[in-house]
Structure formats: structure tokens, C-alpha cells
Motif scaffolding. Structure first.
Motif, PDB file in Angstrom:
ATOM      1  N   TRP A   3       0.825  -1.212   0.000  1.00 26.69           N
ATOM      2  CA  TRP A   3       0.000   0.000   0.000  1.00 26.69           C
ATOM      3  C   TRP A   3       0.856   1.257   0.000  1.00 26.69           C
ATOM      4  CZ3 TRP A   3      -4.696  -0.161  -1.558  1.00 26.69           C
ATOM      5  CH2 TRP A   3      -5.454  -1.308  -1.369  1.00 26.69           C
ATOM      6  N   VAL A   4       2.028   1.188   0.604  1.00 32.12           N
ATOM      7  CA  VAL A   4       2.945   2.336   0.550  1.00 32.12           C
ATOM      8  C   VAL A   4       3.358   2.596  -0.892  1.00 32.12           C
ATOM      9  CG1 VAL A   4       5.222   3.189   1.215  1.00 32.12           C
ATOM     10  CG2 VAL A   4       3.800   2.015   2.900  1.00 32.12           C
ATOM     11  N   ALA A   5       3.733   1.501  -1.588  1.00 32.74           N
ATOM     12  CA  ALA A   5       4.157   1.632  -2.983  1.00 32.74           C
ATOM     13  C   ALA A   5       3.017   2.157  -3.853  1.00 32.74           C
ATOM     14  CB  ALA A   5       4.641   0.280  -3.501  1.00 32.74           C
ATOM     15  N   LEU A   6       1.807   1.620  -3.629  1.00 33.16           N
ATOM     16  CA  LEU A   6       0.659   2.060  -4.432  1.00 33.16           C
ATOM     17  C   LEU A   6       0.349   3.537  -4.185  1.00 33.16           C
ATOM     18  CD1 LEU A   6      -1.666   1.397  -6.330  1.00 33.16           C
ATOM     19  CD2 LEU A   6      -3.031   0.766  -4.324  1.00 33.16           C
ATOM     20  N   THR A   7       0.447   3.963  -2.912  1.00 31.20           N
ATOM     21  CA  THR A   7       0.168   5.367  -2.574  1.00 31.20           C
ATOM     22  C   THR A   7       1.180   6.298  -3.237  1.00 31.20           C
ATOM     23  OG1 THR A   7      -0.751   4.688  -0.436  1.00 31.20           O
ATOM     24  CG2 THR A   7      -0.101   6.991  -0.671  1.00 31.20           C
ATOM     25  N   LEU A   8       2.467   5.954  -3.135  1.00 35.26           N
ATOM     26  CA  LEU A   8       3.506   6.798  -3.731  1.00 35.26           C
ATOM     27  C   LEU A   8       3.399   6.810  -5.253  1.00 35.26           C
ATOM     28  CD1 LEU A   8       6.569   5.828  -1.482  1.00 35.26           C
ATOM     29  CD2 LEU A   8       5.138   7.879  -1.348  1.00 35.26           C
ATOM     30  N   LEU A   9       3.099   5.642  -5.838  1.00 32.69           N
ATOM     31  CA  LEU A   9       2.959   5.569  -7.292  1.00 32.69           C
ATOM     32  C   LEU A   9       1.765   6.400  -7.763  1.00 32.69           C
ATOM     33  CD1 LEU A   9       3.810   4.366  -9.996  1.00 32.69           C
ATOM     34  CD2 LEU A   9       2.348   2.386  -9.502  1.00 32.69           C
ATOM     35  N   SER A  10       0.664   6.341  -7.015  1.00 32.43           N
ATOM     36  CA  SER A  10      -0.529   7.120  -7.389  1.00 32.43           C
ATOM     37  C   SER A  10      -0.229   8.612  -7.360  1.00 32.43           C
ATOM     38  CB  SER A  10      -1.684   6.791  -6.432  1.00 32.43           C
ATOM     39  OG  SER A  10      -2.007   5.425  -6.485  1.00 32.43           O
ATOM     40  N   PHE A  11       0.492   9.054  -6.319  1.00 30.22           N
ATOM     41  CA  PHE A  11       0.826  10.482  -6.233  1.00 30.22           C
ATOM     42  C   PHE A  11       1.786  10.884  -7.358  1.00 30.22           C
ATOM     43  CE2 PHE A  11       3.074  14.214  -4.601  1.00 30.22           C
ATOM     44  CZ  PHE A  11       2.003  14.999  -4.195  1.00 30.22           C
ATOM     45  N   ALA A  32      -4.307  10.819  -6.472  1.00 26.19           N
ATOM     46  CA  ALA A  32      -3.847   9.744  -5.585  1.00 26.19           C
ATOM     47  C   ALA A  32      -4.977   9.260  -4.686  1.00 26.19           C
ATOM     48  CB  ALA A  32      -2.675  10.248  -4.742  1.00 26.19           C
ATOM     49  N   THR A  33      -5.804  10.191  -4.191  1.00 25.53           N
ATOM     50  CA  THR A  33      -6.921   9.804  -3.323  1.00 25.53           C
ATOM     51  C   THR A  33      -7.913   8.924  -4.064  1.00 25.53           C
ATOM     52  OG1 THR A  33      -6.684  11.863  -2.073  1.00 25.53           O
ATOM     53  CG2 THR A  33      -8.782  10.695  -1.872  1.00 25.53           C
ATOM     54  N   VAL A  34      -8.246   9.323  -5.292  1.00 23.13           N
ATOM     55  CA  VAL A  34      -9.215   8.547  -6.077  1.00 23.13           C
ATOM     56  C   VAL A  34      -8.675   7.152  -6.388  1.00 23.13           C
ATOM     57  CG1 VAL A  34     -10.371   8.412  -8.316  1.00 23.13           C
ATOM     58  CG2 VAL A  34     -10.320  10.587  -7.061  1.00 23.13           C
ATOM     59  N   LEU A  35      -7.413   7.082  -6.801  1.00 18.45           N
ATOM     60  CA  LEU A  35      -6.830   5.781  -7.156  1.00 18.45           C
ATOM     61  C   LEU A  35      -6.732   4.854  -5.949  1.00 18.45           C
ATOM     62  CD1 LEU A  35      -3.971   6.880  -9.615  1.00 18.45           C
ATOM     63  CD2 LEU A  35      -6.164   5.809 -10.177  1.00 18.45           C
ATOM     64  N   VAL A  36      -6.267   5.394  -4.818  1.00 22.54           N
ATOM     65  CA  VAL A  36      -6.129   4.554  -3.618  1.00 22.54           C
ATOM     66  C   VAL A  36      -7.508   4.151  -3.090  1.00 22.54           C
ATOM     67  CG1 VAL A  36      -5.367   4.532  -1.210  1.00 22.54           C
ATOM     68  CG2 VAL A  36      -3.889   5.499  -2.976  1.00 22.54           C
ATOM     69  N   ALA A  37      -8.470   5.077  -3.111  1.00 22.82           N
ATOM     70  CA  ALA A  37      -9.820   4.736  -2.648  1.00 22.82           C
ATOM     71  C   ALA A  37     -10.427   3.648  -3.519  1.00 22.82           C
ATOM     72  CB  ALA A  37     -10.701   5.989  -2.669  1.00 22.82           C
ATOM     73  N   ALA A  38     -10.211   3.736  -4.829  1.00 26.67           N
ATOM     74  CA  ALA A  38     -10.731   2.705  -5.737  1.00 26.67           C
ATOM     75  C   ALA A  38     -10.089   1.350  -5.428  1.00 26.67           C
ATOM     76  CB  ALA A  38     -10.453   3.103  -7.187  1.00 26.67           C
ATOM     77  N   ALA A  39      -8.782   1.361  -5.154  1.00 24.90           N
ATOM     78  CA  ALA A  39      -8.091   0.099  -4.822  1.00 24.90           C
ATOM     79  C   ALA A  39      -8.613  -0.486  -3.509  1.00 24.90           C
ATOM     80  CB  ALA A  39      -6.589   0.351  -4.745  1.00 24.90           C
TER      81      ALA A  39
END
Length: 218
Positions: A3-11, A32-39
Motif C-alpha cells: 500500500w505504501v508503494a501504491l500510494t507513492l505511485l498514485s501520487f 492519488a486519493t481517487v486511485l487509492v480509494a478505488a483500490a
């Protein structure tokens, strides 16, 4: 660390998109918020579990907020001359935000937990999280609404202030900081260092005013 990697990649994707598409909606934090929330929704991952996973990143939020004080030091002479206008503007802006966030949910018939969480929305998310224990709001909801409040303010306020003819950097900065805290301050720094410094003051005043309001209501 997934999740750290996904958050940084989304941003990072948001930063790249913003560099290519100059539009207010193309905001790295929003993307980043939209992508992480969707995940989170697709994987049915609870927010509490996500928060525990990204704790190393969220820990950096505190130092990042403190770093926003650097422009305050650089522009301390100007800000000291205008302290009355900045203080009055910041307090008034935050109180208006708290009043709207308190009254509108009643008119819309929102759930009591949403109403409690919205009281702290004008404050930055770390403050909203700390105050959730006192407002008896779900911490995750309080933090989420604070972030959404910041995003909405950063997207809507700059063009709205321009249409209203508000062009002074101190006025624009204090307005952004008092209702959209850290995200609004990041947006204000894109306009100028003076706007960003005023927004930092607005963000600090918002945290103080919201805390006092919660203490008074308690």
C-alpha cells in the motif's frame, strides 16, 4: 509495503499528469486519493488496515506540515506588519467554515456521525484525527472529510477568488489556508511564496480555532 508503494505511485502519476495537463482538477492529491480509494474498495481493504500499512509515510506528514513554516520566517517582517488583517481573516474564515459544516449537514439530514466528523473538517487531517475522540466521530471519517475539505477548497477557491476580484496574495493565502489547510497551502505556494506563507498562517489558525470550538462544545 504494497500500500505504501501504491500510494507513492498514485501520487507520482498525479504529479506527471499535472505537469502535462494544466487544469485545477488534475491535482496530484486528488488523483492519488481517487486511485487509492478505488483500490481499497476493489480489494475490500478496511481503512484502518490501510492506515497501519502506510504509517511510515503518514509519519512524514508532521515534518512536512512543519516545513510549511519556512516561508513564514523568510517573510516575517511583512507578516508582522499585517498580523491584524491576517489574524482577523483567518479566524473569520475558519468560523464561517465551521458554521457551514455544522449547519448544512443538519439541513441535509446527514447521519449524526457525519455531522460530528464535519465539525473538524476545516482543520488539517492530523488535528481532525486527534479531535475525533472528543467529538465522538469515527477517526477514519473525520480524517477523510478533512482531506476532502482541503481538496475541494484547493480546487474551488482559487478560481472563485479570482472571479470575486480578490488578487492580493495575503488575502488569497489566508482564505485558502483557513478552509483547506495543507492541501490549500500547497496550492497557494504555486501562486507565490507570499500566498503560501499567508496560507500557512491560515492553516495554523484553523487548527487553533477548530480545537477551541470543539472544546467549547464539549
Amino acid at each position: 509495503m504494497l500500500w505504501v508503494a501504491l500510494t507513492l505511485l498514485s501520487f507520482a502519476l498525479g504529479v506527471v499528469a499535472q505537469a502535462r495537463v494544466r487544469h485545477p482538477l488534475v491535482n496530484p492529491t486528488l488523483i492519488a486519493t481517487v486511485l487509492v480509494a478505488a483500490a481499497l474498495l476493489l480489494t475490500r481493504t478496511p481503512y484502518k488496515g490501510y492506515l497501519n500499512e502506510v504509517r511510515p509515510v503518514s509519519f512524514l506528514l508532521g515534518p512536512a506540515v512543519v516545513a510549511l513554516a519556512v516561508p513564514l520566517y523568510r517573510l516575517r517582517a511583512l507578516l508582522a506588519r499585517e498580523w491584524r488583517a491576517l489574524g482577523l481573516g483567518g479566524v473569520a474564515g475558519t468560523l464561517v467554515g465551521v458554521a457551514v459544516d455544522s449547519l448544512l449537514p443538519h439541513l441535509l439530514g446527514l447521519d449524526v456521525e457525519a455531522r460530528r466528523a464535519l465539525i473538524t473538517a476545516p482543520a488539517t487531517s492530523p488535528v481532525a484525527l486527534q479531535l475525533a475522540d472528543f467529538t465522538q466521530a469515527p477517526p477514519a471519517l473525520a480524517a477523510t472529510l478533512a482531506v476532502l475539505s482541503g481538496l475541494l477548497g484547493a480546487l474551488v477557491l482559487p478560481p472563485a477568488l479570482t472571479r470575486l476580484g480578490v488578487r492580493h496574495p495575503l488575502a488569497r493565502g489566508i482564505a485558502l489556508g483557513s478552509v483547506s489547510h495543507g492541501i490549500g497551502t500547497a496550492r497557494a505556494r504555486e501562486e507565490s511564496e507570499t500566498t503560501g506563507a499567508a496560507s500557512s498562517i491560515g492553516m495554523g489558525l484553523a487548527a487553533l480555532v477548530v480545537t477551541l470550538v470543539v472544546a467549547a462544545l464539549g
